[in-house]
Design an enzyme around this catalytic site. Sequence first.
Site, PDB file in Angstrom:
ATOM      1  N   ASP A  38      37.114  41.820  32.025  1.00  0.00           N
ATOM      2  CA  ASP A  38      37.261  40.153  31.884  1.00  0.00           C
ATOM      3  C   ASP A  38      35.479  39.812  31.955  1.00  0.00           C
ATOM      4  O   ASP A  38      35.383  38.842  31.296  1.00  0.00           O
ATOM      5  CB  ASP A  38      37.678  39.671  33.205  1.00  0.00           C
ATOM      6  N   SER A 127      44.186  41.146  44.780  1.00  0.00           N
ATOM      7  CA  SER A 127      43.428  39.942  44.835  1.00  0.00           C
ATOM      8  C   SER A 127      43.762  38.933  45.742  1.00  0.00           C
ATOM      9  O   SER A 127      44.327  37.748  45.196  1.00  0.00           O
ATOM     10  CB  SER A 127      43.280  39.391  43.508  1.00  0.00           C
ATOM     11  N   ASP A 173      41.256  37.381  38.073  1.00  0.00           N
ATOM     12  CA  ASP A 173      42.258  37.123  39.320  1.00  0.00           C
ATOM     13  C   ASP A 173      42.468  35.743  39.541  1.00  0.00           C
ATOM     14  O   ASP A 173      43.745  35.298  39.836  1.00  0.00           O
ATOM     15  CB  ASP A 173      41.465  37.659  40.460  1.00  0.00           C
TER      16      ASP A 173
END
Length: 382
Positions: A38, A127, A173
């Site tokens: 990411d 998360s 997340d």
Amino acid sequence: MSKTLIKAVHKTFKKQIGGQPFLVFSPGRINLIGEHTDYNDGFVFPAAINKGIALAIGKSESDKSKVYALDKNELYEFGLDSITPLKDGGWRNYILGVISEIQKLGLDVGNFNGVFSGNIPAGSGMSSSAALENSFVFAFNELFELGLSKSEMILISKKAEHNYAGVKCGIMDQYASMFGIKKSALLLDCRTLESQLFKIDFKDYKLMLINTNVKHDLSESAYNDRRSVCEDVSKKLNVKALRDASKNSLDGLRDEITEEDYQKALYVIEENERVQLFSEAILKDDINSLGKLLYQSHEGLSTKYKVSCAELDFLVDSAKENSTVLGARMMGGGFGGCTINLVLKSDFKRFKNDISAKFEKEFGKACSVYKVKLSNGTHIVK
Ligand code: GLA
């Protein structure tokens, strides 16, 4: 969503603060594949789950704000005018970070009282921090009519994590927790922040999460180190992010960077490709390929990117001994937390018992096994 959690925060709010609170549920996430891609502007494949944070919140007339962490039985009272990160602030920093990032935009958060509770095991790699940040930013947006879009809210949550928790995370997340959709996963392009929805049905198979129940020290600094290696290599390759690099271009740099950095960058390039292959395999209902990609992902995370640990490797190696497990890999930042496994439904129980016993024998402590449901993102509860 967890009704038990919502009931608990609602009841506590009414008892300790009084009045009718505003209720929010914000989920944690799993990630099917695409780990550490990411922050390289690459692709990820997460989903929101039915575990998360429930928040009961209301405006306050006082000149102070109060947050009560129900699970820890900790109360924190503070003023809104001098917000800074706390040393060893734990959960407080995520909330302070969100407020501070909203203030930086020139928007006003008024005083409030909040009670929250969660059921994501800490350090499990699902998360809980994004769930907490999103629950507060979402609630503030409603309560104080800030006019923020969901995309703006997740950037606030991400910056809170960077500036108040000190983890230079990517957007996965916060995105998954905010935008998740029931029974689906999101193929997210972390550069454009556009996602494609995939209905998830693994037919005779289902996902099992196995928590090592360990979180090794240094995981945060190791995370930030990985990120800076990726940024250095991108700079040397003259690209914006590793998403733009190919194996060929990386090979051209092989003599100029250390072997460790070469392997790390190679992992990112390969993992990014695996996310694409995974989404194609889902469309073709090719469950066997999904499993293989999970194992390959773990191999890369462990041997090239070096973010695994003995407990995670043990779980994945043990999974490989079972023909009813198609694939497994560590999930999330690494150095502990969970593995995600694709397991034959009819063998779920046997595998669970078998791997739990093996883990306990090897490490002298128990692992935990969870089933998860793919669920909706951060939302108001009526
Ligand atoms: C953590 C970060 C995410 C992502 C993963 C690894 O969960 O918060 O942004 O980088 O690790 O894929």
